[in-house]
Scaffold this motif. Sequence first.
Motif, PDB file in Angstrom:
ATOM      1  N   UNK A 133      -7.032  12.346   1.201  1.00 34.57           N
ATOM      2  CA  UNK A 133      -7.771  13.562   1.106  1.00 34.57           C
ATOM      3  C   UNK A 133      -9.438  13.227   1.233  1.00 34.57           C
ATOM      4  N   UNK A 134      -9.754  12.622   0.276  1.00 34.85           N
ATOM      5  CA  UNK A 134     -11.124  12.130   0.247  1.00 34.85           C
ATOM      6  C   UNK A 134     -11.642  11.397   1.408  1.00 34.85           C
ATOM      7  N   UNK A 135     -10.885  10.357   2.228  1.00 34.12           N
ATOM      8  CA  UNK A 135     -11.157   9.743   3.292  1.00 34.12           C
ATOM      9  C   UNK A 135     -11.475  10.734   4.261  1.00 34.12           C
ATOM     10  N   UNK A 136     -10.452  11.810   4.611  1.00 34.10           N
ATOM     11  CA  UNK A 136     -10.722  12.909   5.551  1.00 34.10           C
ATOM     12  C   UNK A 136     -11.987  13.569   5.319  1.00 34.10           C
ATOM     13  N   UNK A 137     -12.340  13.843   3.852  1.00 33.20           N
ATOM     14  CA  UNK A 137     -13.520  14.817   3.514  1.00 33.20           C
ATOM     15  C   UNK A 137     -14.599  13.742   4.236  1.00 33.20           C
ATOM     16  N   UNK A 138     -14.593  12.380   3.920  1.00 30.25           N
ATOM     17  CA  UNK A 138     -15.687  11.730   4.502  1.00 30.25           C
ATOM     18  C   UNK A 138     -15.969  11.893   6.079  1.00 30.25           C
ATOM     19  N   UNK A 139     -14.871  11.925   6.729  1.00 30.85           N
ATOM     20  CA  UNK A 139     -14.808  12.080   8.121  1.00 30.85           C
ATOM     21  C   UNK A 139     -15.779  13.522   8.115  1.00 30.85           C
ATOM     22  N   UNK A 140     -15.429  14.435   7.563  1.00 31.33           N
ATOM     23  CA  UNK A 140     -15.960  15.627   7.909  1.00 31.33           C
ATOM     24  C   UNK A 140     -17.564  15.662   7.413  1.00 31.33           C
ATOM     25  N   UNK A 141     -17.707  14.905   6.208  1.00 32.23           N
ATOM     26  CA  UNK A 141     -19.214  14.808   5.808  1.00 32.23           C
ATOM     27  C   UNK A 141     -20.068  14.060   6.922  1.00 32.23           C
ATOM     28  N   UNK A 142     -19.328  13.032   7.506  1.00 27.87           N
ATOM     29  CA  UNK A 142     -20.091  12.386   8.576  1.00 27.87           C
ATOM     30  C   UNK A 142     -20.370  13.100   9.739  1.00 27.87           C
ATOM     31  N   UNK A 143     -19.451  14.085   9.982  1.00 25.80           N
ATOM     32  CA  UNK A 143     -19.799  14.805  11.234  1.00 25.80           C
ATOM     33  C   UNK A 143     -20.674  15.660  11.074  1.00 25.80           C
ATOM     34  N   UNK A 144     -20.870  16.271   9.851  1.00 21.56           N
ATOM     35  CA  UNK A 144     -21.754  17.383   9.444  1.00 21.56           C
ATOM     36  C   UNK A 144     -23.277  16.969   9.065  1.00 21.56           C
ATOM     37  N   UNK A 145     -23.341  15.411   9.153  1.00 20.17           N
ATOM     38  CA  UNK A 145     -24.558  14.988   8.854  1.00 20.17           C
ATOM     39  C   UNK A 145     -25.541  15.318   9.591  1.00 20.17           C
ATOM     40  N   UNK A 146     -25.014  15.670  11.111  1.00 24.63           N
ATOM     41  CA  UNK A 146     -26.177  15.808  12.081  1.00 24.63           C
ATOM     42  C   UNK A 146     -25.633  17.140  13.083  1.00 24.63           C
TER      43      UNK A 146
END
Length: 228
Positions: A133-146
């Motif tokens: 779940x945390x790994x998937x959150x990191x994917x979202x965070x990376x997308x939302x960075x820009x």
Amino acid sequence: MIDLYTSATPNGWKASILLEELGVPYTVHPLSLQKQDQKTPAFLAINPNGRIPAIVDRGAGDFAVFESGAILIYLAEKHGRFLPTDVKGRSLVIQWLMFQMGGIGPMQGQANVFHRYAPEKIPYAIERYQSETKRLYRVLDGRLADHEFLAGDYSIADIANWSWVSLYDWAGVSIDDLPHLRRWLDTIAARPAVQRGIVIPEPLQLGGGGEAVKKMAQSILVSAPGTA
């Protein structure tokens, strides 16, 4: 025009939030998961899989739609909002919608089960599902960075993912190191339609450890596995 069959769960929120965002008339039919209302013959005629949410579009010959992602696409297409019509834009939204349907939902759902509901604490299972779940959150965070939202403008992809990720703490997953995800969560939480949608059919009570929710989930897991 729309009958909404739902309960206070992240999947249920997806449909109620979108209906509130669209501002279309709908009638809520609350289902008790503990009483297994979703397994009655009447509801199985609407959704053979016996899960919430489901809708019946009375203005379209009583057309029934089940599976939360399918409901989002159906309503967005019908009303021409929150899903682009150009091929690339539409594909991008659906990609991030499927990211939730195939990743966030199943993994965070299992994190909930093993962290909160399972009568036996299994460290391996808890670690596995919380880590994924945390790994998937990191994917979202990376997308939302820009990107302000996941796929251009605010869309059904944001509604679907937010409905689950907003309950990160219930799954025992921290987002302290994910600032872009936090910003996105707060932005969507401030939307009036979202605030209305998450109290349909009733507020989800997780205060004080959510003991009532845990007991309900445990009873469902014992009496009807695969129901939640």
